[in-house]
Design a protein around this motif. Structure first.
Motif, PDB file in Angstrom:
ATOM      1  N   SER A  86       0.869  -1.133  -0.094  1.00  0.00           N
ATOM      2  CA  SER A  86       0.009  -0.020  -0.014  1.00  0.00           C
ATOM      3  C   SER A  86       0.806   1.273  -0.005  1.00  0.00           C
ATOM      4  CB  SER A  86      -0.927  -0.090   1.103  1.00  0.00           C
ATOM      5  OG  SER A  86      -0.347  -0.009   2.431  1.00  0.00           O
ATOM      6  N   GLN A  87       2.163   1.176   0.450  1.00  0.00           N
ATOM      7  CA  GLN A  87       2.948   2.447   0.374  1.00  0.00           C
ATOM      8  C   GLN A  87       4.119   2.386  -0.573  1.00  0.00           C
ATOM      9  OE1 GLN A  87       2.679   4.688   3.216  1.00  0.00           O
ATOM     10  NE2 GLN A  87       2.048   3.265   4.939  1.00  0.00           N
ATOM     11  N   PHE A  88       4.315   1.196  -1.446  1.00  0.00           N
ATOM     12  CA  PHE A  88       4.898   1.003  -2.576  1.00  0.00           C
ATOM     13  C   PHE A  88       6.493   1.250  -1.968  1.00  0.00           C
ATOM     14  CE2 PHE A  88       1.060   2.725  -4.624  1.00  0.00           C
ATOM     15  CZ  PHE A  88       0.936   1.547  -5.179  1.00  0.00           C
ATOM     16  N   LEU A  89       6.867   0.832  -0.981  1.00  0.00           N
ATOM     17  CA  LEU A  89       8.233   0.906  -0.403  1.00  0.00           C
ATOM     18  C   LEU A  89       9.029  -0.289  -0.674  1.00  0.00           C
ATOM     19  CD1 LEU A  89       8.083   3.175   2.717  1.00  0.00           C
ATOM     20  CD2 LEU A  89       8.772   3.822   0.405  1.00  0.00           C
ATOM     21  N   GLY A  90      10.175  -0.515  -1.126  1.00  0.00           N
ATOM     22  CA  GLY A  90      10.786  -1.774  -1.288  1.00  0.00           C
ATOM     23  C   GLY A  90      10.431  -2.603  -2.566  1.00  0.00           C
ATOM     24  N   ILE A  91       9.700  -1.925  -3.471  1.00  0.00           N
ATOM     25  CA  ILE A  91       9.427  -2.481  -4.671  1.00  0.00           C
ATOM     26  C   ILE A  91      10.365  -3.422  -5.458  1.00  0.00           C
ATOM     27  CG2 ILE A  91       7.928  -2.198  -6.701  1.00  0.00           C
ATOM     28  CD1 ILE A  91       6.244  -2.052  -4.914  1.00  0.00           C
ATOM     29  N   CYS A  92      11.657  -2.586  -5.452  1.00  0.00           N
ATOM     30  CA  CYS A  92      12.753  -3.235  -6.401  1.00  0.00           C
ATOM     31  C   CYS A  92      12.918  -4.489  -5.861  1.00  0.00           C
ATOM     32  CB  CYS A  92      13.934  -2.348  -6.518  1.00  0.00           C
ATOM     33  SG  CYS A  92      13.591  -0.624  -7.246  1.00  0.00           S
ATOM     34  N   PRO A  93      13.299  -4.743  -4.834  1.00  0.00           N
ATOM     35  CA  PRO A  93      13.613  -6.320  -4.350  1.00  0.00           C
ATOM     36  C   PRO A  93      12.315  -6.975  -4.237  1.00  0.00           C
ATOM     37  CG  PRO A  93      13.648  -4.898  -2.461  1.00  0.00           C
ATOM     38  CD  PRO A  93      13.550  -4.035  -3.705  1.00  0.00           C
ATOM     39  N   PHE A  94      11.300  -6.296  -4.178  1.00  0.00           N
ATOM     40  CA  PHE A  94      10.000  -7.343  -4.081  1.00  0.00           C
ATOM     41  C   PHE A  94       9.795  -7.776  -5.566  1.00  0.00           C
ATOM     42  CE2 PHE A  94       5.293  -7.130  -4.915  1.00  0.00           C
ATOM     43  CZ  PHE A  94       4.977  -8.017  -3.827  1.00  0.00           C
ATOM     44  N   LEU A  95       9.865  -7.090  -6.653  1.00  0.00           N
ATOM     45  CA  LEU A  95       9.905  -7.616  -8.120  1.00  0.00           C
ATOM     46  C   LEU A  95      11.066  -8.371  -8.269  1.00  0.00           C
ATOM     47  CD1 LEU A  95       8.476  -4.411  -9.825  1.00  0.00           C
ATOM     48  CD2 LEU A  95       7.224  -6.719  -9.080  1.00  0.00           C
ATOM     49  N   GLY A  96      12.333  -7.830  -7.875  1.00  0.00           N
ATOM     50  CA  GLY A  96      13.494  -8.660  -8.342  1.00  0.00           C
ATOM     51  C   GLY A  96      13.818  -9.976  -7.715  1.00  0.00           C
ATOM     52  N   VAL A  97      13.730 -10.062  -6.374  1.00  0.00           N
ATOM     53  CA  VAL A  97      14.108 -11.251  -5.736  1.00  0.00           C
ATOM     54  C   VAL A  97      12.909 -12.131  -5.484  1.00  0.00           C
ATOM     55  CG1 VAL A  97      16.415 -11.450  -4.979  1.00  0.00           C
ATOM     56  CG2 VAL A  97      14.866  -9.491  -4.165  1.00  0.00           C
ATOM     57  N   SER A  98      11.965 -12.126  -6.162  1.00  0.00           N
ATOM     58  CA  SER A  98      10.864 -13.115  -5.878  1.00  0.00           C
ATOM     59  C   SER A  98      10.479 -14.218  -6.759  1.00  0.00           C
ATOM     60  CB  SER A  98       9.586 -12.023  -5.451  1.00  0.00           C
ATOM     61  OG  SER A  98       9.148 -11.304  -6.869  1.00  0.00           O
ATOM     62  N   LYS A  99      11.526 -14.596  -7.513  1.00  0.00           N
ATOM     63  CA  LYS A  99      11.198 -15.788  -8.369  1.00  0.00           C
ATOM     64  C   LYS A  99      10.930 -17.067  -7.620  1.00  0.00           C
ATOM     65  CE  LYS A  99      12.210 -14.216 -12.950  1.00  0.00           C
ATOM     66  NZ  LYS A  99      13.289 -13.356 -13.015  1.00  0.00           N
ATOM     67  N   LYS A 100      11.798 -17.293  -6.415  1.00  0.00           N
ATOM     68  CA  LYS A 100      11.665 -18.540  -5.579  1.00  0.00           C
ATOM     69  C   LYS A 100      11.585 -18.306  -4.313  1.00  0.00           C
ATOM     70  CE  LYS A 100      13.454 -21.918  -8.453  1.00  0.00           C
ATOM     71  NZ  LYS A 100      12.983 -21.144  -9.526  1.00  0.00           N
ATOM     72  N   VAL A 101      10.555 -19.084  -3.721  1.00  0.00           N
ATOM     73  CA  VAL A 101      10.276 -19.003  -2.268  1.00  0.00           C
ATOM     74  C   VAL A 101      11.209 -18.853  -1.342  1.00  0.00           C
ATOM     75  CG1 VAL A 101       8.804 -19.696  -0.309  1.00  0.00           C
ATOM     76  CG2 VAL A 101       7.778 -19.768  -2.617  1.00  0.00           C
ATOM     77  N   ASP A 102      12.334 -19.780  -1.607  1.00  0.00           N
ATOM     78  CA  ASP A 102      13.327 -19.543  -0.466  1.00  0.00           C
ATOM     79  C   ASP A 102      14.242 -18.377  -0.678  1.00  0.00           C
ATOM     80  OD1 ASP A 102      13.567 -21.263  -2.801  1.00  0.00           O
ATOM     81  OD2 ASP A 102      15.198 -22.552  -2.079  1.00  0.00           O
ATOM     82  N   THR A 103      14.487 -18.169  -1.863  1.00  0.00           N
ATOM     83  CA  THR A 103      15.496 -16.836  -1.755  1.00  0.00           C
ATOM     84  C   THR A 103      14.468 -15.548  -1.285  1.00  0.00           C
ATOM     85  OG1 THR A 103      14.593 -16.476  -4.225  1.00  0.00           O
ATOM     86  CG2 THR A 103      17.002 -17.096  -3.825  1.00  0.00           C
ATOM     87  N   ALA A 104      13.127 -15.673  -1.674  1.00  0.00           N
ATOM     88  CA  ALA A 104      12.397 -14.558  -0.915  1.00  0.00           C
ATOM     89  C   ALA A 104      12.437 -14.471   0.501  1.00  0.00           C
ATOM     90  CB  ALA A 104      10.857 -14.735  -1.637  1.00  0.00           C
ATOM     91  N   ALA A 105      12.310 -15.889   1.053  1.00  0.00           N
ATOM     92  CA  ALA A 105      12.499 -16.070   2.417  1.00  0.00           C
ATOM     93  C   ALA A 105      13.649 -15.454   2.969  1.00  0.00           C
ATOM     94  CB  ALA A 105      12.113 -17.289   2.900  1.00  0.00           C
ATOM     95  N   GLY A 106      14.747 -15.641   2.366  1.00  0.00           N
ATOM     96  CA  GLY A 106      16.130 -15.126   2.737  1.00  0.00           C
ATOM     97  C   GLY A 106      16.091 -13.716   2.796  1.00  0.00           C
ATOM     98  N   MET A 107      15.585 -13.120   1.465  1.00  0.00           N
ATOM     99  CA  MET A 107      15.550 -11.646   1.458  1.00  0.00           C
ATOM    100  C   MET A 107      14.774 -11.053   2.848  1.00  0.00           C
ATOM    101  SD  MET A 107      16.504  -9.209  -0.682  1.00  0.00           S
ATOM    102  CE  MET A 107      16.614  -7.407  -0.492  1.00  0.00           C
ATOM    103  N   GLY A 108      13.340 -11.643   2.836  1.00  0.00           N
ATOM    104  CA  GLY A 108      12.761 -11.081   4.027  1.00  0.00           C
ATOM    105  C   GLY A 108      13.269 -11.089   5.408  1.00  0.00           C
TER     106      GLY A 108
END
Lengths: 178, 199, 192
Positions: free
Chosen positions: C19-41
């Motif tokens: 809702s605030q559009f912060l952190g969109i770059c990694p959100f779109l960039g590193v979200s192809k796999k669940v485990d890398t997304a979890a690592g980023m999170g």
């Protein structure tokens, strides 16, 4: 690793940061006055809008009660209050002009984070003008009052009414003291 | 890369930051609920980008490689703060509607990206052109998204009502999801044309 | 109670990504796999909490007393950049297993606007130290939740037969839009 390799980058970074800080200091000095004037102008315009008869306003020292954030005394004897009642998704900053005998001269929403197109309609003339000339108590028609709520934004309308009511109560209780 | 016009055109069309490089997404999505906001944000970013590119290009021989990123960030943050003060002083309404996103220009990947990829390797004139090109490319992209969202979401263009009052407004488009949909569909349309051209 | 509400609001109602559009770059960039997304999170939660505390200290103990608040932007970004660097070195030396898991994501976090965004929001709202940190945890947890859910959806879409023009980013954006609508359902649930 020799010391030169560490010192040089550090010195360059330090110089760049120092120059940047100095530059910003100068810019902040230069723009401080225009920014202050702008802020005053914004405040003065909205105060003029809620109390068209007055020409100058003086801030009053008050104890913050409820959601009242500030109070001003106008040169025609009336009061301008800023209130921040809770709306749908945060505070709805509202400015209310009230004469010494408790009649509303104007209401303006000065800042909010309500849903665009729904609650945000509280900033439209059609909603404001309903408050002009009211006194005693205000409430949305759903709560048995005289204010027609904005379609699909009863919570926002109710918030503005609550804020205005607080301002009315404050003037009724404290108006004579100033 | 010595032809300034080519560098500018490159930034606007061939390497458009939004549609081709897909960087700087946060402000792109956040402030485009109206065309005016999009243009304001685009021009603020362009101003920072041009100044930062110029200074980084001038300083590129002095800045040691090891601390280049912190140096870039300091230069960028300085210009962002200057823009913030100027907006506050002279365009307070725009500053209020862009709010938080002005200080956040610092972390806009476009600026750091251009500093690293172009300004730190090229001369000042080319770097300014690169800044103008990318800045304008970004502004145009933001303006387009803003126009579409404003038209569908509130029935206005540049705050002038163009749709009849009776026509229903799709509010969703000026809220968060609309930003994602608009950009997604515009990119899909561009892809479509590009595929057609290739075929 | 206020702190709990602030935390929940950060995760669901005012989700920084959707809702605030912060952190969109990694959100779109590193979200192809669940485990890398979890690592980023996880990396983002870690850095945001430290950054909130550090930027609060810098702002209230150094910039305010010296009357140099106009330097906040430079100060915050440098604090975040050096913090990220420091965390990276520390993890490499003392917790190599965690470093292996988070390693590649750490440098990317400097330019994650969610980190700077939360620090600036904390400053603008004049939160105290505890509130700042709670706001940071809420925002970061919201980011982690959004990116993990998003990666889960993208993994499934990967094999689907989407229109050719929508391949890649356009599809991801439309997916994010639908998620954002879902999160819109939380709006108004908590008003602070």
């Amino acid at each position: 690793m020799n010391t030169k390799e560490i010192v040089r980058p550090a010195v360059v970074l330090l110089i760049i940061t120092a120059v940047a800080a100095m530059l910003l200091g100068i810019v902040s000095e230069v723009t401080a006055e225009p920014i202050r004037i702008q802020n005053e102008k914004t405040l003065a315009t909205s105060m003029q809008a809620v109390m068209p008869d007055a020409t100058s306003f003086e801030e009053l020292e008050i104890e913050p009660t409820g959601t009242i954030t500030a109070a001003y005394k106008a040169d025609n004897g009336g009061f301008v209050l800023t209130v921040a009642p809770k709306g749908f998704s945060g505070a709805v900053n509202t400015m209310v002009g009230i004469t010494a005998d408790g009649t509303i001269t104007g209401v303006r929403v000065t800042g909010h984070s309500e849903t665009p197109g729904l609650g945000a309609k509280a900033t439209e003339e059609a909603f404001y003008s309903q408050f002009d000339g009211q006194s005693g108590s205000v409430a949305v028609s759903k709560d048995g009052g005289q204010i027609q709520a904005i379609t699909s934004a009863t919570i926002t309308s109710r918030a503005v009414c609550n804020g205005v009511q607080e301002a009315l109560d404050w003037v009724a209780a404290n108006g004579g003291a100033y | 890369m010595s032809n300034p016009i080519k560098v500018i055109k490159n930034g606007i069309i061939d390497e458009n930051p939004t549609f081709v490089q897909v960087i700087g997404m946060c402000p792109t999505l956040a402030v485009t609920s109206s065309a005016i906001n999009g243009i304001g944000m685009g021009l603020s970013t362009a101003a920072v980008l041009i100044c930062a590119n110029l200074f980084i290009s001038l300083l590129r021989k002095i800045i040691p490689d090891k601390v280049r990123i912190p140096c870039f960030i300091v230069v960028i943050a300085t210009f962002v703060t200057i823009v913030e003060f100027l907006l506050k002083a002279y365009l307070p309404a725009l500053n209020a509607s862009l709010g938080l996103y002005i200080p956040l220009i610092v972390v806009n990947c476009i600026i750091l990206g251009r500093a690293e990829a172009f300004a730190s390797k090229n001369g000042p004139i080319d770097s300014i052109c690169d800044g103008i090109g990318n800045g304008l490319g970004f502004t145009i992209a933001l303006a387009c998204i803003g126009l579409v969202r404003e038209f569908i979401g509130s029935g206005t263009l540049f705050n002038i009502t163009v749709l009849p009052e009776a026509f229903p407004r799709t509010l969703l488009f000026i809220m968060a999801p609309g930003a994602f949909f608009t950009l997604g569909c515009m990119m899909a349309a561009l892809n479509h044309f590009r595929n057609k051209k290739k075929a | 109670m206020y702190l709990i509400l602030l935390l929940l609001a950060g995760v669901f109602v005012n989700n920084y990504v959707l809702s605030q559009f912060l952190g969109i770059c990694p959100f779109l960039g590193v979200s192809k796999k669940v485990d890398t997304a979890a690592g980023m999170g996880a990396a983002v939660i870690f850095v945001i909490v430290l950054a909130c505390a550090a930027s609060w200290l810098v702002y209230n103990l150094i910039l305010l007393p010296l009357n140099m608040t106009y330097l906040y932007n430079i100060a915050f970004i440098l604090v975040i950049a050096s913090l990220v660097q420091f965390v990276e070195m520390f993890l490499k030396k003392s917790v190599p297993s965690l470093y292996q898991a988070l390693g590649v994501f750490l440098p990317l976090i400097t330019t994650n606007c969610a980190v700077l965004g939360v620090a600036v929001v904390n400053m603008q709202n004049e939160y105290d130290l505890i509130t700042s940190i709670v706001n940071g945890v809420g925002g970061a947890a919201g980011f982690a939740l959004a990116i993990i859910l998003f990666a889960g959806i993208r993994e499934r879409i990967e094999d689907n037969d989407t229109p050719k023009a929508f391949d890649g980013f356009p599809m991801a954006l439309v997916t994010a839009g639908l998620m954002s609508i879902a999160f819109l359902g939380f709006s108004g649930l908590i008003s602070l």
